[in-house]
Design an enzyme around this catalytic site. Structure first.
Site, PDB file in Angstrom:
ATOM      1  N   CYS A  88       0.844  -1.200   0.000  1.00 22.16           N
ATOM      2  CA  CYS A  88       0.000   0.000   0.000  1.00 22.16           C
ATOM      3  C   CYS A  88       0.880   1.252   0.000  1.00 22.16           C
ATOM      4  CB  CYS A  88      -0.994  -0.024   1.157  1.00 22.16           C
ATOM      5  SG  CYS A  88      -2.335   1.176   0.946  1.00 22.16           S
ATOM      6  N   HIS A 189      -3.784  -4.586  -0.414  1.00 29.74           N
ATOM      7  CA  HIS A 189      -3.324  -5.186   0.837  1.00 29.74           C
ATOM      8  C   HIS A 189      -3.367  -6.711   0.719  1.00 29.74           C
ATOM      9  CE1 HIS A 189      -3.133  -1.680   3.584  1.00 29.74           C
ATOM     10  NE2 HIS A 189      -4.038  -1.172   2.777  1.00 29.74           N
ATOM     11  N   GLU A 191      -2.548  -8.853   2.893  1.00 30.76           N
ATOM     12  CA  GLU A 191      -3.002  -9.414   4.171  1.00 30.76           C
ATOM     13  C   GLU A 191      -4.520  -9.350   4.345  1.00 30.76           C
ATOM     14  OE1 GLU A 191      -2.473  -5.048   5.155  1.00 30.76           O
ATOM     15  OE2 GLU A 191      -1.600  -6.522   3.781  1.00 30.76           O
TER      16      GLU A 191
END
Length: 209
Positions: A88, A189, A191
């Site tokens: 990001c 992202h 994650e």
């Protein structure tokens, strides 16, 4: 045991990223230690580096500069060829400069400028799931086309279009991932991107650029 250093400079979703990296390592059967650190020696000696980032370019870069010795250690690790992933705003900091809240110098690891995303009639920031598609030759980190999770209102405008590894559409077509040599960054992202993101992180943990 190889070490993945998640650089902790007070400007990233480090705990979610660490959890995802540990999960990816477990799925891949890799005996890798994932450490959170702002210690230059830990960064310098790590086998792989991850730079997260949440917020505005200028404030993230300011916090990174304020962390004593971190940028120098990061540059040394990158110049030695170790795999590096920015996430990001961590990806945006790879650029030469960012235009969010003024004109701020970036790390300059991948040439380019971070500028406002031209969303047109669509809401800004670009938030939520969107399709990531490879651009050009497949990059070893990138899974096949799939959906990833984004939260951003600025985008990376590379000096060299060949540094774009993946693209996405939201008002305009913009880089979802950039890469040059042993350095890569994702605007989304991983994650938060479920199977697609975990697949990319597994690829990163096995990447030998």
């Amino acid at each position: 045991m190889s070490v993945v250093c998640l650089i902790d400079y007070g400007s990233g979703n480090v705990h979610s990223a660490r959890k995802a990296l540990l999960h990816a390592a477990s799925e891949a059967g890799r005996g890798q230690e994932v450490v959170l650190s702002s210690d230059p020696e830990t960064i310098r000696s790590a086998d792989r580096l991850v730079l997260p980032g949440v917020g505005a370019f200028a404030s993230c870069m300011g916090r990174l500069e304020a962390a004593d010795g971190v940028i120098a250690a990061l540059r040394e690790a990158v110049s030695s060829g170790r795999p590096f992933l920015g996430i990001c705003v961590g990806m945006q900091l790879l650029a030469d400069r960012g235009l969010e809240h003024g004109d701020t110098k970036g790390l300059g690891l991948i040439g380019g400028t971070v500028r406002p995303l031209e969303t047109g009639a669509l809401a800004s920031p670009h938030m939520g799931w969107n399709t990531v598609a490879p651009a050009g030759a497949p990059h070893p980190l990138l899974p096949p086309e799939g959906d990833a999770y984004f939260v951003h209102s600025y985008c990376f405008d590379p000096a060299d279009p060949s540094d774009v590894a993946a693209e996405c559409d939201y008002g305009e077509r913009f880089p979802a991932m950039v890469a040059r040599g042993n350095v890569a960054g994702t605007q989304f992202h991983p994650e938060k991107s479920q199977g697609f993101g975990l697949s990319l992180l597994r690829n990163f943990l096995e990447w030998r650029p």
